[in-house]
Design a protein around this motif. Structure first.
Motif, PDB file in Angstrom:
ATOM      1  N   GLY A  55       0.730  -1.252   0.000  1.00  0.00           N
ATOM      2  CA  GLY A  55       0.000   0.000   0.000  1.00  0.00           C
ATOM      3  C   GLY A  55       0.761   1.306   0.000  1.00  0.00           C
ATOM      4  O   GLY A  55       0.328   2.259  -0.652  1.00  0.00           O
ATOM      5  N   PRO A  56       1.878   1.436   0.725  1.00  0.00           N
ATOM      6  CA  PRO A  56       2.502   2.763   0.812  1.00  0.00           C
ATOM      7  C   PRO A  56       2.881   3.332  -0.555  1.00  0.00           C
ATOM      8  O   PRO A  56       3.688   2.749  -1.279  1.00  0.00           O
ATOM      9  CB  PRO A  56       3.758   2.509   1.657  1.00  0.00           C
ATOM     10  N   GLY A  57       2.253   4.429  -0.931  1.00  0.00           N
ATOM     11  CA  GLY A  57       2.605   5.108  -2.170  1.00  0.00           C
ATOM     12  C   GLY A  57       2.244   4.370  -3.439  1.00  0.00           C
ATOM     13  O   GLY A  57       2.675   4.773  -4.523  1.00  0.00           O
ATOM     14  N   LEU A  58       1.432   3.335  -3.370  1.00  0.00           N
ATOM     15  CA  LEU A  58       1.089   2.569  -4.571  1.00  0.00           C
ATOM     16  C   LEU A  58       0.178   3.342  -5.504  1.00  0.00           C
ATOM     17  O   LEU A  58       0.251   3.204  -6.726  1.00  0.00           O
ATOM     18  CB  LEU A  58       0.391   1.254  -4.186  1.00  0.00           C
ATOM     19  N   GLY A  59      -0.708   4.135  -4.930  1.00  0.00           N
ATOM     20  CA  GLY A  59      -1.685   4.831  -5.751  1.00  0.00           C
ATOM     21  C   GLY A  59      -2.898   3.965  -6.017  1.00  0.00           C
ATOM     22  O   GLY A  59      -2.906   2.758  -5.753  1.00  0.00           O
ATOM     23  N   ILE A  60      -3.935   4.586  -6.569  1.00  0.00           N
ATOM     24  CA  ILE A  60      -5.185   3.901  -6.862  1.00  0.00           C
ATOM     25  C   ILE A  60      -5.178   3.506  -8.331  1.00  0.00           C
ATOM     26  O   ILE A  60      -5.153   4.358  -9.216  1.00  0.00           O
ATOM     27  CB  ILE A  60      -6.394   4.817  -6.573  1.00  0.00           C
ATOM     28  N   SER A  61      -5.174   2.212  -8.590  1.00  0.00           N
ATOM     29  CA  SER A  61      -5.078   1.753  -9.981  1.00  0.00           C
ATOM     30  C   SER A  61      -5.495   0.290 -10.078  1.00  0.00           C
ATOM     31  O   SER A  61      -5.625  -0.406  -9.067  1.00  0.00           O
ATOM     32  CB  SER A  61      -3.639   1.898 -10.485  1.00  0.00           C
ATOM     33  N   GLU A  62      -5.663  -0.172 -11.316  1.00  0.00           N
ATOM     34  CA  GLU A  62      -5.952  -1.587 -11.528  1.00  0.00           C
ATOM     35  C   GLU A  62      -4.774  -2.457 -11.099  1.00  0.00           C
ATOM     36  O   GLU A  62      -4.958  -3.584 -10.640  1.00  0.00           O
ATOM     37  CB  GLU A  62      -6.290  -1.836 -13.000  1.00  0.00           C
ATOM     38  N   LEU A  63      -3.557  -1.923 -11.235  1.00  0.00           N
ATOM     39  CA  LEU A  63      -2.382  -2.663 -10.780  1.00  0.00           C
ATOM     40  C   LEU A  63      -2.452  -2.900  -9.276  1.00  0.00           C
ATOM     41  O   LEU A  63      -2.187  -4.015  -8.801  1.00  0.00           O
ATOM     42  CB  LEU A  63      -1.101  -1.903 -11.131  1.00  0.00           C
ATOM     43  N   THR A  64      -2.799  -1.872  -8.519  1.00  0.00           N
ATOM     44  CA  THR A  64      -2.908  -2.017  -7.072  1.00  0.00           C
ATOM     45  C   THR A  64      -3.955  -3.069  -6.713  1.00  0.00           C
ATOM     46  O   THR A  64      -3.732  -3.926  -5.852  1.00  0.00           O
ATOM     47  CB  THR A  64      -3.264  -0.671  -6.411  1.00  0.00           C
ATOM     48  N   GLN A  65      -5.088  -3.032  -7.394  1.00  0.00           N
ATOM     49  CA  GLN A  65      -6.134  -4.028  -7.156  1.00  0.00           C
ATOM     50  C   GLN A  65      -5.627  -5.431  -7.450  1.00  0.00           C
ATOM     51  O   GLN A  65      -5.891  -6.379  -6.696  1.00  0.00           O
ATOM     52  CB  GLN A  65      -7.350  -3.724  -8.022  1.00  0.00           C
TER      53      GLN A  65
END
Length: 279
Positions: free
Chosen positions: A99-109
């Protein structure tokens, strides 16, 4: 509500066995950072290294490899776009931070899904920052995870997860909310005098100051927690000690400094831990 003070540190931080190697002190995977938020990966991983984690791997975007390798040569780096390498690291790690600094995106999901589906009861997952936002916005089910789960929201993130407005985040309401959201999880609500919720137990740390209100402080805490769990095992006391140490060092810095910078805090962790075991 139990009050956590300095005595928690000696209960958790123990001298190392003279016959040791790096594998004894936790294999930590930190899935963090992005083009715009590379500092979060640096702070969380350096906090883990300085808190005594045996092996730290950072899964991040390749554009940040150079800065990570320069700032934290002790940590390894992998490309989180490489599904095979990332999956292998997930399976081999004792503690996975996401999570830290990942951002909101399909990659994060996708990364969250991979972590959830490929961890076992002997591992610990720490959901932080962007991962918490994705869990709340995408209604990701975290109730059936077999691994130990630690959630580290600040009050705004907890509001999104729990649907409790900040003035309504009382002890009873928080307990009810976490028992509905993820009853087996350990919850840290980060705020002035942060609180821990775990199996109907509630604890509050007696440390912390206004100088800690600066970017990167939460990323630093996450790294400390990961290292403590990797070394001392998952338990409420282990997490409480990590949380207290983070604020305890900050209080010492704040006595002489107007603001507590995460890098300064991190640099003082090894000496603070050593001071606990030599008294």
């Amino acid at each position: 509500m139990r009050k956590i003070d300095k005595s928690i540190l000696a209960k958790v931080i123990k001298p190392r066995d003279p016959i040791s190697y790096k594998g004894n002190y936790g294999r930590i995977l930190i899935i963090a950072g992005s083009i715009h938020f590379g500092g979060a990966a640096i702070l969380s991983s350096s906090a883990a290294v300085y808190s005594g984690a045996g092996l730290v791997t950072v899964a991040t975007t390749p554009e940040k490899f150079a800065s990570l390798n320069t700032r934290i040569p002790e940590a390894m780096t992998i490309d989180y776009h490489d599904q095979k390498e990332t999956l292998n690291s997930i399976k081999q790690s004792n503690v996975i931070v996401i999570g830290p600094g990942l951002g909101i995106s399909e990659l994060t999901q996708s990364l969250i899904k991979s972590v959830i589906e490929n961890t076992t009861k002997n591992q610990t997952i720490i959901f932080d920052a962007s991962a918490l936002t994705e869990v709340s916005e995408e209604n990701i089910d975290i109730t059936s995870i077999s691994a130990n789960v630690i959630l580290t929201p600040h009050q705004g993130e907890w509001q999104r997860l729990s649907e409790l407005e900040i003035p309504d985040q009382t002890t009873d309401n928080n307990l009810e909310a976490i028992n509905k959201l993820a009853p087996s999880s350990l919850l840290i609500v980060k705020k002035h005098l942060s609180e821990i919720y775990y199996h109907d137990n509630v604890s509050q740390i007696k440390a912390g100051n206004a100088g800690m209100a600066t970017g990167g402080m939460g990323d630093t805490l996450t790294g400390v927690i990961a290292a403590f769990v990797g070394q001392f095992g998952f338990s409420e006391e282990t997490v409480a000690a990590a949380l207290f140490l983070h604020s305890y060092i900050s209080d010492s810095i704040y006595e002489k400094s107007f603001v507590v910078l995460p890098e300064k805090l991190i640099s003082e962790i090894p000496l603070a831990m050593k001071s606990i075991i030599i008294k």
